[in-house]
Design a protein around this motif. Structure first.
Motif, PDB file in Angstrom:
ATOM      1  N   LEU A  46      17.305 117.075  26.654  1.00  0.00           N
ATOM      2  CA  LEU A  46      16.384 118.210  26.637  1.00  0.00           C
ATOM      3  C   LEU A  46      17.014 119.502  27.134  1.00  0.00           C
ATOM      4  O   LEU A  46      16.835 120.560  26.545  1.00  0.00           O
ATOM      5  N   ARG A  47      17.713 119.420  28.287  1.00  0.00           N
ATOM      6  CA  ARG A  47      18.247 120.619  28.937  1.00  0.00           C
ATOM      7  C   ARG A  47      19.623 120.326  29.515  1.00  0.00           C
ATOM      8  O   ARG A  47      19.975 119.183  29.740  1.00  0.00           O
ATOM      9  N   ARG A  48      20.354 121.417  29.801  1.00  0.00           N
ATOM     10  CA  ARG A  48      21.666 121.290  30.430  1.00  0.00           C
ATOM     11  C   ARG A  48      21.726 122.210  31.641  1.00  0.00           C
ATOM     12  O   ARG A  48      21.042 123.238  31.694  1.00  0.00           O
ATOM     13  N   TYR A  49      22.579 121.833  32.581  1.00  0.00           N
ATOM     14  CA  TYR A  49      22.878 122.670  33.742  1.00  0.00           C
ATOM     15  C   TYR A  49      24.370 122.540  34.020  1.00  0.00           C
ATOM     16  O   TYR A  49      24.892 121.422  34.125  1.00  0.00           O
ATOM     17  N   TRP A  50      25.055 123.675  34.127  1.00  0.00           N
ATOM     18  CA  TRP A  50      26.483 123.698  34.451  1.00  0.00           C
ATOM     19  C   TRP A  50      26.716 124.545  35.688  1.00  0.00           C
ATOM     20  O   TRP A  50      26.101 125.605  35.842  1.00  0.00           O
ATOM     21  N   LEU A  51      27.639 124.093  36.525  1.00  0.00           N
ATOM     22  CA  LEU A  51      28.164 124.891  37.627  1.00  0.00           C
ATOM     23  C   LEU A  51      29.646 125.079  37.330  1.00  0.00           C
ATOM     24  O   LEU A  51      30.412 124.107  37.318  1.00  0.00           O
ATOM     25  N   ILE A  52      30.032 126.322  37.048  1.00  0.00           N
ATOM     26  CA  ILE A  52      31.414 126.649  36.695  1.00  0.00           C
ATOM     27  C   ILE A  52      32.025 127.375  37.887  1.00  0.00           C
ATOM     28  O   ILE A  52      31.465 128.368  38.364  1.00  0.00           O
ATOM     29  N   THR A  53      33.156 126.872  38.365  1.00  0.00           N
ATOM     30  CA  THR A  53      33.817 127.456  39.530  1.00  0.00           C
ATOM     31  C   THR A  53      35.225 127.881  39.136  1.00  0.00           C
ATOM     32  O   THR A  53      36.005 127.058  38.640  1.00  0.00           O
ATOM     33  N   ASN A  54      35.559 129.160  39.340  1.00  0.00           N
ATOM     34  CA  ASN A  54      36.914 129.595  39.005  1.00  0.00           C
ATOM     35  C   ASN A  54      37.856 129.290  40.168  1.00  0.00           C
ATOM     36  O   ASN A  54      37.437 128.790  41.218  1.00  0.00           O
ATOM     37  N   GLY A  55      39.140 129.585  39.990  1.00  0.00           N
ATOM     38  CA  GLY A  55      40.149 129.260  40.993  1.00  0.00           C
ATOM     39  C   GLY A  55      40.003 130.008  42.304  1.00  0.00           C
ATOM     40  O   GLY A  55      40.603 129.626  43.310  1.00  0.00           O
ATOM     41  N   ASN A  56      39.195 131.066  42.319  1.00  0.00           N
ATOM     42  CA  ASN A  56      38.942 131.819  43.549  1.00  0.00           C
ATOM     43  C   ASN A  56      37.665 131.368  44.249  1.00  0.00           C
ATOM     44  O   ASN A  56      37.259 131.960  45.239  1.00  0.00           O
ATOM     45  N   GLY A  57      37.006 130.354  43.694  1.00  0.00           N
ATOM     46  CA  GLY A  57      35.770 129.851  44.288  1.00  0.00           C
ATOM     47  C   GLY A  57      34.510 130.541  43.805  1.00  0.00           C
ATOM     48  O   GLY A  57      33.410 130.199  44.234  1.00  0.00           O
ATOM     49  N   ARG A  58      34.637 131.510  42.890  1.00  0.00           N
ATOM     50  CA  ARG A  58      33.451 132.192  42.347  1.00  0.00           C
ATOM     51  C   ARG A  58      32.701 131.229  41.435  1.00  0.00           C
ATOM     52  O   ARG A  58      33.285 130.635  40.531  1.00  0.00           O
ATOM     53  N   GLN A  59      31.396 131.086  41.674  1.00  0.00           N
ATOM     54  CA  GLN A  59      30.595 130.131  40.916  1.00  0.00           C
ATOM     55  C   GLN A  59      29.616 130.834  39.986  1.00  0.00           C
ATOM     56  O   GLN A  59      29.041 131.863  40.337  1.00  0.00           O
ATOM     57  N   THR A  60      29.448 130.246  38.809  1.00  0.00           N
ATOM     58  CA  THR A  60      28.490 130.724  37.820  1.00  0.00           C
ATOM     59  C   THR A  60      27.642 129.540  37.386  1.00  0.00           C
ATOM     60  O   THR A  60      28.179 128.465  37.097  1.00  0.00           O
ATOM     61  N   GLU A  61      26.329 129.731  37.350  1.00  0.00           N
ATOM     62  CA  GLU A  61      25.429 128.687  36.880  1.00  0.00           C
ATOM     63  C   GLU A  61      24.974 129.021  35.464  1.00  0.00           C
ATOM     64  O   GLU A  61      24.672 130.175  35.161  1.00  0.00           O
ATOM     65  N   VAL A  62      24.944 128.007  34.619  1.00  0.00           N
ATOM     66  CA  VAL A  62      24.475 128.154  33.242  1.00  0.00           C
ATOM     67  C   VAL A  62      23.473 127.034  32.995  1.00  0.00           C
ATOM     68  O   VAL A  62      23.763 125.866  33.268  1.00  0.00           O
ATOM     69  N   GLN A  63      22.301 127.394  32.494  1.00  0.00           N
ATOM     70  CA  GLN A  63      21.316 126.368  32.170  1.00  0.00           C
ATOM     71  C   GLN A  63      20.512 126.799  30.963  1.00  0.00           C
ATOM     72  O   GLN A  63      20.445 127.983  30.644  1.00  0.00           O
ATOM     73  N   GLY A  64      19.941 125.825  30.280  1.00  0.00           N
ATOM     74  CA  GLY A  64      19.149 126.156  29.110  1.00  0.00           C
ATOM     75  C   GLY A  64      18.726 124.923  28.344  1.00  0.00           C
ATOM     76  O   GLY A  64      19.029 123.789  28.719  1.00  0.00           O
ATOM     77  N   GLU A  65      18.028 125.175  27.257  1.00  0.00           N
ATOM     78  CA  GLU A  65      17.526 124.111  26.396  1.00  0.00           C
ATOM     79  C   GLU A  65      18.666 123.497  25.601  1.00  0.00           C
ATOM     80  O   GLU A  65      19.499 124.210  25.047  1.00  0.00           O
ATOM     81  N   GLY A  66      18.721 122.183  25.549  1.00  0.00           N
ATOM     82  CA  GLY A  66      19.654 121.467  24.691  1.00  0.00           C
ATOM     83  C   GLY A  66      21.108 121.865  24.864  1.00  0.00           C
ATOM     84  O   GLY A  66      21.504 122.432  25.882  1.00  0.00           O
ATOM     85  N   VAL A  67      21.893 121.546  23.846  1.00  0.00           N
ATOM     86  CA  VAL A  67      23.313 121.905  23.784  1.00  0.00           C
ATOM     87  C   VAL A  67      23.619 122.368  22.371  1.00  0.00           C
ATOM     88  O   VAL A  67      23.109 121.811  21.407  1.00  0.00           O
ATOM     89  N   ILE A  68      24.418 123.382  22.230  1.00  0.00           N
ATOM     90  CA  ILE A  68      24.809 123.987  20.947  1.00  0.00           C
ATOM     91  C   ILE A  68      23.625 124.103  19.979  1.00  0.00           C
ATOM     92  O   ILE A  68      23.735 123.829  18.789  1.00  0.00           O
ATOM     93  N   GLY A  69      22.471 124.505  20.504  1.00  0.00           N
ATOM     94  CA  GLY A  69      21.294 124.704  19.670  1.00  0.00           C
ATOM     95  C   GLY A  69      20.567 123.437  19.261  1.00  0.00           C
ATOM     96  O   GLY A  69      19.683 123.479  18.410  1.00  0.00           O
TER      97      GLY A  69
END
Length: 125
Positions: A46-69
């Motif tokens: 149904l939904r996805r949640y990602w926590l993306i962390t770069n090499g400096n420790g900066r985090q970005t959250e991505v969430q939404g319905e499904g995957v690739i539409g």
């Protein structure tokens, strides 16, 4: 619970050098996710949640319905595979997260996406 959903998540990532601009701190990675349904009944993502962390420790959250539409229905002993991408500002980082899914009885549950590495090939030994 005998009929509990059993989902296996596997991820492979690759550096997309032709789309990256290191001099502008733009590192592009593609990742392919395979979801395998080892259970006896259909499940749907149904939904996805990602926590993306770069090499400096900066985090970005991505969430939404499904995957690739899509909100794929995965049959028993079946699998669903898709490829997507992430852009970070450093030559290495990590991703992790979870999928929210629903079983054949309408019960929602989460499946963890284990942490995986994003890294340009020269950083991997």
């Amino acid at each position: 619970m005998i009929d509990a959903p059993r989902i296996i998540v596997q991820v492979q990532s690759v550096y997309a050098g032709s789309q990256s601009l290191p001099e502008e701190a733009r590192f592009v990675f593609a990742y392919t996710v395979t979801l395998r349904n080892l259970g006896r009944f259909n499940v749907q993502l149904l939904r996805r949640y990602w926590l993306i962390t770069n090499g400096n420790g900066r985090q970005t959250e991505v969430q939404g319905e499904g995957v690739i539409g899509e909100q794929p229905l995965i049959q028993p002993n079946g699998e669903f595979q898709y490829t997507s991408g992430a852009i970070i500002e450093t030559p290495c980082g990590t991703m992790e997260g979870h999928y929210e899914m629903v079983d054949h009885q309408g019960h929602t549950f989460r499946i963890a996406i284990p942490v995986f590495r994003l890294a340009i090939p020269s950083l991997i030994n």
